[in-house]
Motif scaffolding. Structure first.
Motif, mmCIF file in Angstrom:
data_model
loop_
_atom_site.group_PDB
_atom_site.id
_atom_site.type_symbol
_atom_site.label_atom_id
_atom_site.label_comp_id
_atom_site.label_asym_id
_atom_site.label_seq_id
_atom_site.Cartn_x
_atom_site.Cartn_y
_atom_site.Cartn_z
ATOM 1 N N ALA A 82 0.909 -1.023 -0.211
ATOM 2 C CA ALA A 82 -0.050 0.024 -0.124
ATOM 3 C C ALA A 82 0.862 1.204 -0.182
ATOM 4 N N LEU A 83 1.280 1.852 -1.173
ATOM 5 C CA LEU A 83 2.283 2.531 -1.502
ATOM 6 C C LEU A 83 1.838 4.026 -0.630
ATOM 7 N N ARG A 84 0.971 4.362 -1.101
ATOM 8 C CA ARG A 84 0.267 5.823 -0.877
ATOM 9 C C ARG A 84 -0.897 5.609 0.037
ATOM 10 N N THR B 211 2.390 8.133 4.199
ATOM 11 C CA THR B 211 3.335 6.939 4.119
ATOM 12 C C THR B 211 4.524 7.635 3.020
ATOM 13 N N SER B 212 5.506 7.221 3.413
ATOM 14 C CA SER B 212 6.745 7.493 2.757
ATOM 15 C C SER B 212 6.500 6.980 1.195
ATOM 16 N N ASN B 213 6.839 7.643 0.176
ATOM 17 C CA ASN B 213 7.057 7.221 -1.098
ATOM 18 C C ASN B 213 7.799 7.995 -1.805
ATOM 19 N N ASN B 214 8.334 7.390 -3.154
ATOM 20 C CA ASN B 214 9.169 8.056 -4.058
ATOM 21 C C ASN B 214 10.259 8.925 -3.339
ATOM 22 N N ASN B 215 10.726 8.109 -2.338
ATOM 23 C CA ASN B 215 12.032 8.445 -1.416
ATOM 24 C C ASN B 215 13.367 8.064 -2.327
ATOM 25 N N THR B 216 13.945 8.958 -3.086
ATOM 26 C CA THR B 216 14.844 8.346 -3.960
ATOM 27 C C THR B 216 16.249 8.397 -3.096
ATOM 28 N N ARG B 217 16.402 8.857 -2.065
ATOM 29 C CA ARG B 217 17.374 8.587 -1.027
ATOM 30 C C ARG B 217 17.660 7.001 -0.656
ATOM 31 N N CYS B 218 16.414 6.289 -0.420
ATOM 32 C CA CYS B 218 16.368 5.080 0.287
ATOM 33 C C CYS B 218 17.231 4.034 -0.606
ATOM 34 N N LEU B 219 17.951 3.386 0.026
ATOM 35 C CA LEU B 219 18.733 2.380 -0.396
ATOM 36 C C LEU B 219 18.122 1.330 -1.451
ATOM 37 N N PHE B 220 17.094 1.128 -1.105
ATOM 38 C CA PHE B 220 15.997 -0.068 -1.891
ATOM 39 C C PHE B 220 15.218 0.737 -3.006
ATOM 40 N N PHE B 221 15.304 2.259 -3.110
ATOM 41 C CA PHE B 221 14.436 2.784 -4.386
ATOM 42 C C PHE B 221 14.517 1.948 -5.603
ATOM 43 N N PRO B 222 13.463 1.871 -6.241
ATOM 44 C CA PRO B 222 11.936 2.112 -5.801
ATOM 45 C C PRO B 222 11.259 1.096 -5.262
ATOM 46 N N PHE B 223 11.798 0.145 -4.543
ATOM 47 C CA PHE B 223 11.355 -0.844 -3.780
ATOM 48 C C PHE B 223 10.977 -0.623 -2.511
ATOM 49 N N THR C 243 7.103 -19.450 10.635
ATOM 50 C CA THR C 243 7.027 -18.177 9.944
ATOM 51 C C THR C 243 6.880 -17.010 10.775
ATOM 52 N N LEU C 244 7.911 -16.492 10.495
ATOM 53 C CA LEU C 244 7.986 -14.805 11.148
ATOM 54 C C LEU C 244 7.137 -13.901 10.240
ATOM 55 N N MET C 245 6.152 -13.373 10.737
ATOM 56 C CA MET C 245 5.415 -12.335 9.643
ATOM 57 C C MET C 245 5.158 -10.946 10.429
ATOM 58 N N ARG C 246 5.366 -9.929 9.674
ATOM 59 C CA ARG C 246 5.443 -8.598 10.276
ATOM 60 C C ARG C 246 4.994 -7.520 9.367
ATOM 61 N N SER C 247 4.505 -6.316 9.766
ATOM 62 C CA SER C 247 3.969 -5.421 8.751
ATOM 63 C C SER C 247 5.428 -4.313 8.755
ATOM 64 N N HIS C 248 5.694 -4.062 7.553
ATOM 65 C CA HIS C 248 6.887 -3.114 7.468
ATOM 66 C C HIS C 248 6.172 -1.855 6.835
ATOM 67 N N LEU C 249 6.198 -0.845 7.615
ATOM 68 C CA LEU C 249 5.593 0.476 7.319
ATOM 69 C C LEU C 249 6.557 1.706 7.349
ATOM 70 N N GLU C 250 6.503 2.328 6.286
ATOM 71 C CA GLU C 250 7.457 3.444 6.113
ATOM 72 C C GLU C 250 6.542 4.806 6.080
ATOM 73 N N LEU C 251 6.841 5.716 7.162
ATOM 74 C CA LEU C 251 5.911 7.151 7.138
ATOM 75 C C LEU C 251 6.842 8.055 7.019
ATOM 76 N N ASP C 252 5.891 9.090 6.643
ATOM 77 C CA ASP C 252 6.540 10.506 6.274
ATOM 78 C C ASP C 252 5.949 11.360 7.427
ATOM 79 N N LEU C 253 6.750 11.373 8.683
ATOM 80 C CA LEU C 253 5.968 12.191 9.561
ATOM 81 C C LEU C 253 6.865 13.574 9.901
ATOM 82 N N GLY C 254 7.843 13.863 9.076
ATOM 83 C CA GLY C 254 8.590 14.992 9.450
ATOM 84 C C GLY C 254 9.870 14.747 10.044
ATOM 85 N N ALA C 255 10.451 15.788 10.752
ATOM 86 C CA ALA C 255 11.817 15.362 11.375
ATOM 87 C C ALA C 255 11.840 14.217 12.334
#
Length: 199
Positions: free
Chosen positions: A39-41, A52-64, A138-150
């Motif tokens: 769920a990208l956006r 949610t954080s998206n289009n973060n070109t500085r991320c090591l795994f961009f665009p994944f 099985t280990l299962m988790r939600s991986h969430l990247e947010l854009d909340l500011g500083a």
């Protein structure tokens, strides 16, 4: 540097991705099945803010990267079932979608994403089905990247499974950013955690 990998990346970057959009009066969610079923956006419609954080070109795994995805691997294989997994959509309507993919090792992973009808919010229901003829862990988790500011300004609080109130020291989190901050077993949040940007 493997030629097969370069060919795969070329295919990924030049093939248009399907986007599944869920929307009601409170929330809009854009899902990318090809990129981990993420769920990208996730957008709060009244304010127009994408949380949610998206289009973060500085991320090591961009665009994944960005948004929310399910991961099933442990510390040594943290991206299994998520970051590079290709999901297919098995059902969808205006406010919900179901996606599935077979994760390496014989696990069928199903992600159901649905909007809450009465308030802003998204519910994720994750089901793992063992396709092998023997038990597996099985280990299962939600991986969430947010854009909340500083990061230093964000206040993080939760009640852990022991019933203790936890207020996270963000200076400690920032200092150990490379390793991350982990809360497991009885130290994990009991029901929910909150992150607040005072700005």
């Amino acid at each position: 540097g493997d030629p097969k990998q370069m060919l795969m990346l070329n295919l990924v970057f030049t093939t248009p991705s399907t986007v599944v959009t869920l929307e009601n009066e409170h929330t809009k969610v854009d899902i990318i099945p090809f990129f981990g079923g993420r769920a990208l956006r996730i957008i709060h419609k009244p304010s127009g803010k994408c949380i949610t954080s998206n289009n973060n070109t500085r991320c090591l795994f961009f665009p994944f990267c960005g948004g929310e995805e399910t991961r099933t691997g442990g510390i040594l294989d943290p991206n299994m079932g998520g970051i590079f997994q290709q999901f297919s959509v098995t059902a969808s309507d205006k406010t919900s979608a179901t996606l599935e993919a077979e994760v390496p090792g014989g696990l069928l992973l199903e992600r159901r994403i649905e909007l809450l009808p009465d308030r802003p919010g998204v519910k994720f229901t994750i089901t793992g089905t063992n396709k092998l003829d023997k038990p597996r862990m099985t280990l299962m988790r939600s991986h969430l990247e947010l854009d909340l500011g500083a990061p230093r300004d964000i206040k993080v609080q939760f009640v852990n499974r022991k019933g203790e109130n936890v207020a996270v020291d963000m200076n400690k989190v920032i200092a150990g950013m490379r390793e991350g901050e982990r809360y497991s077993d009885q130290n994990a949040p009991k029901d929910k955690w909150t992150m607040t940007d005072p700005n």
